[in-house]
Design a protein around this motif. Structure first.
Motif, mmCIF file in Angstrom:
data_model
loop_
_atom_site.group_PDB
_atom_site.id
_atom_site.type_symbol
_atom_site.label_atom_id
_atom_site.label_comp_id
_atom_site.label_asym_id
_atom_site.label_seq_id
_atom_site.Cartn_x
_atom_site.Cartn_y
_atom_site.Cartn_z
ATOM 1 N N ARG A 123 -1.046 -1.887 17.309
ATOM 2 C CA ARG A 123 -1.369 -2.144 15.907
ATOM 3 C C ARG A 123 -2.870 -2.065 15.657
ATOM 4 O O ARG A 123 -3.317 -1.570 14.621
ATOM 5 C CB ARG A 123 -0.850 -3.532 15.515
ATOM 6 N N ARG A 131 -6.462 -0.474 16.412
ATOM 7 C CA ARG A 131 -6.941 0.815 16.900
ATOM 8 C C ARG A 131 -7.677 0.678 18.227
ATOM 9 O O ARG A 131 -7.534 1.497 19.130
ATOM 10 C CB ARG A 131 -7.856 1.442 15.853
ATOM 11 N N SER A 153 0.052 -0.574 8.352
ATOM 12 C CA SER A 153 -0.761 -0.867 9.536
ATOM 13 C C SER A 153 -2.221 -0.531 9.261
ATOM 14 O O SER A 153 -3.133 -1.288 9.620
ATOM 15 C CB SER A 153 -0.244 -0.064 10.738
ATOM 16 N N LEU A 154 -2.447 0.607 8.613
ATOM 17 C CA LEU A 154 -3.807 0.991 8.257
ATOM 18 C C LEU A 154 -4.399 0.033 7.228
ATOM 19 O O LEU A 154 -5.587 -0.295 7.277
ATOM 20 C CB LEU A 154 -3.809 2.422 7.720
ATOM 21 N N LEU A 155 -3.566 -0.446 6.287
ATOM 22 C CA LEU A 155 -4.029 -1.403 5.283
ATOM 23 C C LEU A 155 -4.519 -2.685 5.937
ATOM 24 O O LEU A 155 -5.644 -3.141 5.680
ATOM 25 C CB LEU A 155 -2.897 -1.706 4.301
ATOM 26 N N LYS A 163 2.772 -0.945 16.041
ATOM 27 C CA LYS A 163 3.011 -0.456 14.695
ATOM 28 C C LYS A 163 4.508 -0.439 14.408
ATOM 29 O O LYS A 163 5.313 -0.306 15.334
ATOM 30 C CB LYS A 163 2.435 0.955 14.539
ATOM 31 N N PHE A 185 -3.659 2.056 0.219
ATOM 32 C CA PHE A 185 -3.188 2.126 1.605
ATOM 33 C C PHE A 185 -1.716 1.746 1.741
ATOM 34 O O PHE A 185 -1.264 1.481 2.850
ATOM 35 C CB PHE A 185 -4.026 1.194 2.497
ATOM 36 N N ARG A 199 -0.046 6.327 20.128
ATOM 37 C CA ARG A 199 -0.997 5.309 19.659
ATOM 38 C C ARG A 199 -0.239 4.098 19.120
ATOM 39 O O ARG A 199 -0.322 3.758 17.939
ATOM 40 C CB ARG A 199 -1.918 5.883 18.584
ATOM 41 N N HIS A 245 4.914 -6.813 11.045
ATOM 42 C CA HIS A 245 3.490 -6.840 11.369
ATOM 43 C C HIS A 245 3.058 -8.179 11.943
ATOM 44 O O HIS A 245 1.866 -8.513 11.916
ATOM 45 C CB HIS A 245 2.676 -6.515 10.118
ATOM 46 N N GLU A 266 -5.330 -3.228 9.025
ATOM 47 C CA GLU A 266 -6.469 -2.966 9.908
ATOM 48 C C GLU A 266 -7.763 -2.859 9.108
ATOM 49 O O GLU A 266 -8.804 -3.392 9.517
ATOM 50 C CB GLU A 266 -6.218 -1.684 10.697
ATOM 51 N N ASN A 267 -7.717 -2.179 7.963
ATOM 52 C CA ASN A 267 -8.911 -2.060 7.135
ATOM 53 C C ASN A 267 -9.343 -3.407 6.578
ATOM 54 O O ASN A 267 -10.542 -3.688 6.477
ATOM 55 C CB ASN A 267 -8.648 -1.072 5.993
ATOM 56 N N ASP A 298 0.697 3.323 4.410
ATOM 57 C CA ASP A 298 0.577 2.956 5.828
ATOM 58 C C ASP A 298 0.076 1.520 5.883
ATOM 59 O O ASP A 298 -1.122 1.262 5.801
ATOM 60 C CB ASP A 298 -0.379 3.904 6.545
#
Length: 504
Positions: free
Chosen positions: A147, A149, A264-266, A96, A259, A144, A336, A268-269, A262
């Motif tokens: 990148r 999960r 990284s969350l974007l 991340k 998102f 954590r 990223h 990943e989703n 974040d």
């Protein structure tokens, strides 16, 4: 990347001359070569130690080089030095952005594991190994850093497996000195621990293979909508409302802008939890790094992707596909793991693609009747989306009446006008919730934020007034780019002004 992968193996090989074994006669021999005496000034060991020191300096220089690069990482990010970021992306792209430095702890762990066999005492080796493994698991659980999960879970699991392995090795080492405990029981306990460790990677590999073969995917979002906010924010919101109204309650729709805090969350989703990715191609969206990065992730992760080109879409040039970083600042995407070549290939693949038809004739009609999307089976179909019937535009509910004047050639202005109408006229929206695509959550929001004793009869105007039409109590004018070049818009404004003056 090759150095990072082989770093621990290279260090272990370089330090092998220092790995010696003590004999009862007081002499030391190399573990790998029992016929070579350690620390013997007349034998081959001296030359091996000299070569080992030279090789160790070379290996450690790579560690120092990586450390220097990570120390300068923040400075180069501020300067948007894309060449620097692409050169050292192997250090950061797995992690991340907030834990870009985590490759240093991993390399430090490799150095510690390589030094452990050099220690003379078995008990000291086990203690240091266990300490390093515990610190590694603690760091993985606290920060954590990975990148993806699942990589964090796998890292922690493998660290715990190493600790169990050390526990088994400790039991085997201390068996001869243990009193009151059956050696037979200890051997079975150690065997069970070792079998568990050996079966764990095999079980994970089988699970991944079966999941990939069966196409399993944790779908959290039925649709993810990608858009360029300055050009299509309101239209994207209307698309979300329409799709949400047609899906079962358990299936959800998301906007990429939800998102943005974040990234990284974007990503990943998009890559792991999205079933269908819809791109609202408006304006110069391919000249925006973040939406292009989202499309890149969707293509790389083989997410079902559909492109809907709006009327104001601007085709990117070939120069953008050849060298994306020369025309668009993409430092946020390099963090990223995305390169200029990857983004250029995305633009080349999607610029001429149109999977969802959006009417180009009078974009108000496009907002009302010609939004195309996907049905529940995943095939392309035509939806009568966000339709506002003509009689509903002229409905009289009570209270103040409001006319909204909007340019009929601007998709975003028309979409914004409809959103405003939906918020200011909750009763009208409730009576036509299916046509408007308004969800119950939006209704609750309007009921909470609007005065209960205030209602509006909304009317979206695109042209002149009709004969004997009652004047509104209020009028709202949407000023969009090029609105004053629209003949209908100007005629409507002039006739309203004349009617107001005549009424006075």
């Amino acid at each position: 990347t090759i150095m990072m992968a082989a770093y621990i193996s290279m260090l272990t090989l370089v330090l092998s001359p220092a790995q010696c074994r003590h004999h009862p006669n007081g002499r030391w021999t190399m573990r790998a070569e029992q016929n070579v005496l350690c620390w013997d000034s007349e034998g081959d060991h001296r030359l091996m130690v000299i070569l080992s020191i030279i090789a160790l300096l070379w290996v450690l220089s790579f560690f120092a080089w990586c450390s220097k690069a990570l120390l300068e990482y923040t400075t180069n990010m501020v300067l948007h030095n894309v060449e620097y970021l692409e050169c050292y992306d192997f250090l950061v792209y797995r992690f991340k952005p907030e834990t870009y430095w985590y490759s240093l702890p991993l390399m430090t762990r490799s150095v510690c594991f390589s030094i452990i066999p050099v220690l003379p005492s078995v008990y000291l080796q086990l203690s240091v190994f266990q300490l390093v493994a515990v610190l590694s698991v603690a760091g993985s659980l606290v920060w954590r850093p990975w990148r993806v999960r699942a990589a964090n879970h796998l890292d922690a699991t493998m660290g715990i497996a190493m600790i169990i392995f050390i526990s088994a090795a400790t039991n085997l080492t201390l068996t001869s000195n243990t009193e009151g405990v059956s050696e037979h029981i200890l051997s079975w306990v150690c065997m069970a621990e070792i079998m568990f460790i050996l079966c764990l990677p095999a079980g994970l590999a089988v699970y991944v293979f079966i999941a990939a073969a069966a196409g399993w995917k944790q779908t959290q979002w039925r649709y993810m909508i990608c858009h360029y906010k300055p050009a299509s924010a309101a239209f994207a919101r209307l698309v979300k409302l329409e799709l949400t109204s047609q899906l079962p309650k358990r299936e959800r729709v998301a906007l990429d802008s939800d998102f943005y805090q974040d990234l990284s969350l974007l990503f990943e989703n998009i890559g792991y939890f999205t079933s269908t990715f819809i791109v609202l191609a408006s304006g110069n969206i391919f000249h925006q790094a973040l939406p292009t990065g989202e499309m890149t992730v969707a293509l790389l992760m083989r997410v079902k992707l559909y492109v809907a080109k709006l009327s104001d879409f601007i085709y990117p040039s070939d120069l953008l596909t050849l060298d994306y970083s020369a025309h668009v600042g993409m430092s946020v995407l390099v963090q990223h793991g995305m390169s200029s070549k990857m983004l250029g290939e995305t633009v080349r693949a999607l610029r001429d693609r149109q999977d969802v038809e959006v009417s180009q004739e009078g974009t108000v009609e496009a907002v009302e009747t010609s939004l195309s999307a996907l049905d529940h089976t995943g095939t392309l179909c035509r939806l009568s989306s966000i339709r506002v019937a003509s009689e509903m535009r002229r409905a009289s509910i009570g209270g103040d009446s409001v006319w909204i004047y909007v340019d009929g050639t601007s998709t975003e202005a028309a979409a914004t006008a409809y959103l405003l109408m939906m918020l200011l006229s909750p009763e009208q929206r409730a009576s036509s919730s299916a046509a408007m695509g308004m969800t119950t959550s939006a209704q609750r929001y309007a009921a909470k934020n609007l005065p209960p004793d205030q209602s509006f009869a909304m009317s979206i105007r695109r042209g002149p007034m009709e004969n004997r039409e009652t004047l509104p109590d209020k009028a709202i004018f949407f000023l969009s780019q090029g609105c004053f070049s629209s003949e209908q818009y100007i005629c409507g404004l002039l006739e309203l002004a004349i009617a107001v003056e005549g009424h006075k």
